[in-house]
Design a protein around this motif. Sequence first.
Motif, PDB file in Angstrom:
ATOM      1  N   ASN A  25     -42.463  65.176  63.528  1.00 47.93           N
ATOM      2  CA  ASN A  25     -42.453  65.242  64.991  1.00 47.93           C
ATOM      3  C   ASN A  25     -41.967  66.576  65.537  1.00 47.93           C
ATOM      4  O   ASN A  25     -42.226  66.909  66.692  1.00 47.93           O
ATOM      5  CB  ASN A  25     -41.575  64.119  65.556  1.00 47.93           C
ATOM      6  CG  ASN A  25     -42.241  62.769  65.457  1.00 47.93           C
ATOM      7  OD1 ASN A  25     -43.217  62.492  66.150  1.00 47.93           O
ATOM      8  ND2 ASN A  25     -41.729  61.920  64.590  1.00 47.93           N
ATOM      9  N   HIS A  41     -43.051  66.715  69.283  1.00 42.16           N
ATOM     10  CA  HIS A  41     -43.906  65.593  69.675  1.00 42.16           C
ATOM     11  C   HIS A  41     -43.039  64.356  69.900  1.00 42.16           C
ATOM     12  O   HIS A  41     -42.003  64.178  69.255  1.00 42.16           O
ATOM     13  CB  HIS A  41     -44.951  65.316  68.594  1.00 42.16           C
ATOM     14  CG  HIS A  41     -45.749  66.519  68.190  1.00 42.16           C
ATOM     15  ND1 HIS A  41     -46.819  66.975  68.920  1.00 42.16           N
ATOM     16  CD2 HIS A  41     -45.610  67.380  67.153  1.00 42.16           C
ATOM     17  CE1 HIS A  41     -47.322  68.056  68.348  1.00 42.16           C
ATOM     18  NE2 HIS A  41     -46.610  68.317  67.260  1.00 42.16           N
ATOM     19  N   ASN A  42     -43.450  63.515  70.811  1.00 41.62           N
ATOM     20  CA  ASN A  42     -42.748  62.256  71.104  1.00 41.62           C
ATOM     21  C   ASN A  42     -41.308  62.474  71.561  1.00 41.62           C
ATOM     22  O   ASN A  42     -40.426  61.643  71.307  1.00 41.62           O
ATOM     23  CB  ASN A  42     -42.757  61.344  69.868  1.00 41.62           C
ATOM     24  CG  ASN A  42     -44.151  60.906  69.476  1.00 41.62           C
ATOM     25  OD1 ASN A  42     -44.939  60.474  70.317  1.00 41.62           O
ATOM     26  ND2 ASN A  42     -44.481  61.024  68.201  1.00 41.62           N
ATOM     27  N   SER A  74     -36.645  63.962  68.568  1.00 40.96           N
ATOM     28  CA  SER A  74     -37.656  62.926  68.768  1.00 40.96           C
ATOM     29  C   SER A  74     -37.264  61.600  68.132  1.00 40.96           C
ATOM     30  O   SER A  74     -37.903  60.586  68.382  1.00 40.96           O
ATOM     31  CB  SER A  74     -39.001  63.379  68.189  1.00 40.96           C
ATOM     32  OG  SER A  74     -38.891  63.562  66.786  1.00 40.96           O
ATOM     33  N   LYS A 125     -37.417  55.478  65.382  1.00 39.43           N
ATOM     34  CA  LYS A 125     -38.446  56.517  65.365  1.00 39.43           C
ATOM     35  C   LYS A 125     -39.775  55.975  65.884  1.00 39.43           C
ATOM     36  O   LYS A 125     -39.989  54.759  65.953  1.00 39.43           O
ATOM     37  CB  LYS A 125     -38.630  57.024  63.944  1.00 39.43           C
ATOM     38  CG  LYS A 125     -39.091  55.937  62.975  1.00 39.43           C
ATOM     39  CD  LYS A 125     -39.162  56.430  61.551  1.00 39.43           C
ATOM     40  CE  LYS A 125     -39.703  55.344  60.620  1.00 39.43           C
ATOM     41  NZ  LYS A 125     -39.789  55.800  59.226  1.00 39.43           N
ATOM     42  N   SER A 129     -44.556  57.467  62.810  1.00 40.16           N
ATOM     43  CA  SER A 129     -43.857  58.548  62.113  1.00 40.16           C
ATOM     44  C   SER A 129     -43.289  58.079  60.777  1.00 40.16           C
ATOM     45  O   SER A 129     -42.682  57.020  60.688  1.00 40.16           O
ATOM     46  CB  SER A 129     -42.716  59.085  62.981  1.00 40.16           C
ATOM     47  OG  SER A 129     -43.214  59.621  64.177  1.00 40.16           O
TER      48      SER A 129
END
Length: 212
Positions: A25, A41-42, A74, A125, A129
């Motif tokens: 991520n 990301h995220n 993340s 998470k 992922s």
Amino acid sequence: QKTIVTQFKSDTPLEFLFCACEMGNVILQYNQDNTPRESVHNADLIPSQLYATIKEIVASSYLDSMFVDDTKKSILTIEMKDGFDQDHYEELQSRLSGEIRIILKNYHPGIHVRPSSSNIAIDIKPITSNKELGAEQILTWLKTKNLSLDQFQFITFGDSVSDLQMAELFVSQKLSTIFVYVGEDKINQKAKYQTIITKAHYTTGTMEYLNS
């Protein structure tokens, strides 16, 4: 980032250093002038209310054994404190994991995250992922370099069963792979790749292999 940079000589081309963190991520790369660039990301997937709730629970009931890793961007990670008894930690980890699942089910039923436990931590998470995603990010980056991947040997390190996903991803692409296990629990060695188990564990085990 500063720690990574200072460990390289000033003329080292850091554009060939690629870090896939937090299960793919968080990506850290370097430009030709060795300046870093990061993509996350995220980052907003975990609600601030959930983060605050978990942090409060850890502070009130698990302060002696765990801490929330505030450096993560993340993933919400609750990690075991260094030196804490492993068996006792696993008992507490199981209890906290159950509490987290209740919180997610009753107060955050719609978010796409799940708790996952390792030897030393609980990670809340993104559902998509895992360690395989991080390995995929590495392969994608290598392909942009127009390299012939079958000329390389991939060495992966891990301290839990979930880390096997990295080696399995490389092997699925028919790439020469070694998995170096530095954890304490027993693992199944009947795999399609060479598995090396170090005498020491965790960071010390990793250095044992590298020094060999």
